[in-house]
Design a protein around this motif. Structure first.
Motif, PDB file in Angstrom:
ATOM      1  N   LEU A   1       0.842  -1.196   0.000  1.00  0.00           N
ATOM      2  CA  LEU A   1       0.000   0.000   0.000  1.00  0.00           C
ATOM      3  C   LEU A   1       0.871   1.238   0.000  1.00  0.00           C
ATOM      4  CD1 LEU A   1      -2.686  -1.003   2.636  1.00  0.00           C
ATOM      5  CD2 LEU A   1      -2.766  -1.291   0.175  1.00  0.00           C
ATOM      6  N   ARG A   2       0.362   2.296  -0.637  1.00  0.00           N
ATOM      7  CA  ARG A   2       1.059   3.577  -0.639  1.00  0.00           C
ATOM      8  C   ARG A   2       0.039   4.680  -0.368  1.00  0.00           C
ATOM      9  NH1 ARG A   2       2.218   4.216  -7.112  1.00  0.00           N
ATOM     10  NH2 ARG A   2       0.049   4.525  -7.683  1.00  0.00           N
ATOM     11  N   PRO A   3       0.477   5.818   0.167  1.00  0.00           N
ATOM     12  CA  PRO A   3      -0.448   6.916   0.437  1.00  0.00           C
ATOM     13  C   PRO A   3      -0.983   7.514  -0.867  1.00  0.00           C
ATOM     14  CG  PRO A   3       1.776   7.442   1.220  1.00  0.00           C
ATOM     15  CD  PRO A   3       1.829   6.110   0.584  1.00  0.00           C
ATOM     16  N   THR A   4      -2.191   8.045  -0.823  1.00  0.00           N
ATOM     17  CA  THR A   4      -2.771   8.686  -1.995  1.00  0.00           C
ATOM     18  C   THR A   4      -2.375  10.159  -2.028  1.00  0.00           C
ATOM     19  OG1 THR A   4      -4.804   9.137  -0.772  1.00  0.00           O
ATOM     20  CG2 THR A   4      -4.759   7.140  -2.108  1.00  0.00           C
ATOM     21  N   LEU A   5      -2.552  10.768  -3.190  1.00  0.00           N
ATOM     22  CA  LEU A   5      -2.292  12.195  -3.354  1.00  0.00           C
ATOM     23  C   LEU A   5      -3.576  12.965  -3.077  1.00  0.00           C
ATOM     24  CD1 LEU A   5      -0.196  12.161  -6.632  1.00  0.00           C
ATOM     25  CD2 LEU A   5       0.632  12.663  -4.344  1.00  0.00           C
ATOM     26  N   VAL A   6      -3.438  14.117  -2.457  1.00  0.00           N
ATOM     27  CA  VAL A   6      -4.573  14.991  -2.213  1.00  0.00           C
ATOM     28  C   VAL A   6      -4.182  16.387  -2.693  1.00  0.00           C
ATOM     29  CG1 VAL A   6      -3.889  15.468   0.170  1.00  0.00           C
ATOM     30  CG2 VAL A   6      -6.254  15.760  -0.503  1.00  0.00           C
ATOM     31  N   ASP A   7      -5.105  17.064  -3.367  1.00  0.00           N
ATOM     32  CA  ASP A   7      -4.836  18.407  -3.875  1.00  0.00           C
ATOM     33  C   ASP A   7      -5.198  19.411  -2.792  1.00  0.00           C
ATOM     34  OD1 ASP A   7      -4.272  20.570  -5.403  1.00  0.00           O
ATOM     35  OD2 ASP A   7      -5.904  20.304  -6.826  1.00  0.00           O
ATOM     36  N   VAL A   8      -4.213  20.191  -2.365  1.00  0.00           N
ATOM     37  CA  VAL A   8      -4.434  21.166  -1.294  1.00  0.00           C
ATOM     38  C   VAL A   8      -4.388  22.602  -1.800  1.00  0.00           C
ATOM     39  CG1 VAL A   8      -3.622  19.656   0.546  1.00  0.00           C
ATOM     40  CG2 VAL A   8      -1.996  21.092  -0.657  1.00  0.00           C
ATOM     41  N   GLY A   9      -4.522  22.787  -3.107  1.00  0.00           N
ATOM     42  CA  GLY A   9      -4.518  24.126  -3.664  1.00  0.00           C
ATOM     43  C   GLY A   9      -3.169  24.535  -4.216  1.00  0.00           C
ATOM     44  N   GLU A  10      -2.108  24.135  -3.573  1.00  0.00           N
ATOM     45  CA  GLU A  10      -0.762  24.458  -4.029  1.00  0.00           C
ATOM     46  C   GLU A  10      -0.161  23.319  -4.835  1.00  0.00           C
ATOM     47  OE1 GLU A  10       1.655  26.848  -2.086  1.00  0.00           O
ATOM     48  OE2 GLU A  10       0.026  27.980  -1.207  1.00  0.00           O
ATOM     49  N   GLY A  11      -0.949  22.321  -5.122  1.00  0.00           N
ATOM     50  CA  GLY A  11      -0.481  21.149  -5.851  1.00  0.00           C
ATOM     51  C   GLY A  11      -0.719  19.894  -5.025  1.00  0.00           C
TER      52      GLY A  11
END
Length: 71
Positions: A4-14
């Protein structure tokens, strides 16, 4: 056991990786993933989309040198 790997989340700055700690040692799950047991904790992380199943890394092909060929 899945990797398993962490997912990406968009926080506005990328996009940034979610911080998901392994309950066994308290350390963050690395970006490339880690093999973990599929227990209730990790099933919940998968369901909540905090982690994802990492693709299998291709095994490097063994390169044969010309001296290794039978005559």
């Amino acid at each position: 056991m899945p990797r398993l790997r962490p997912t990406l989340v968009d926080v506005g700055e990328g996009p940034v990786l979610r911080l998901v700690r392994d309950p066994r040692d308290g350390k963050p799950l690395p970006a490339e993933g880690r093999v973990v047991p599929l227990n209730a904790f990790w099933q919940r992380r998968l369901r909540d989309k905090d982690v994802e199943i990492a693709p299998e890394a291709p095994e490097p092909a063994a390169e044969a040198s010309p001296g290794d060929q039978p005559a």
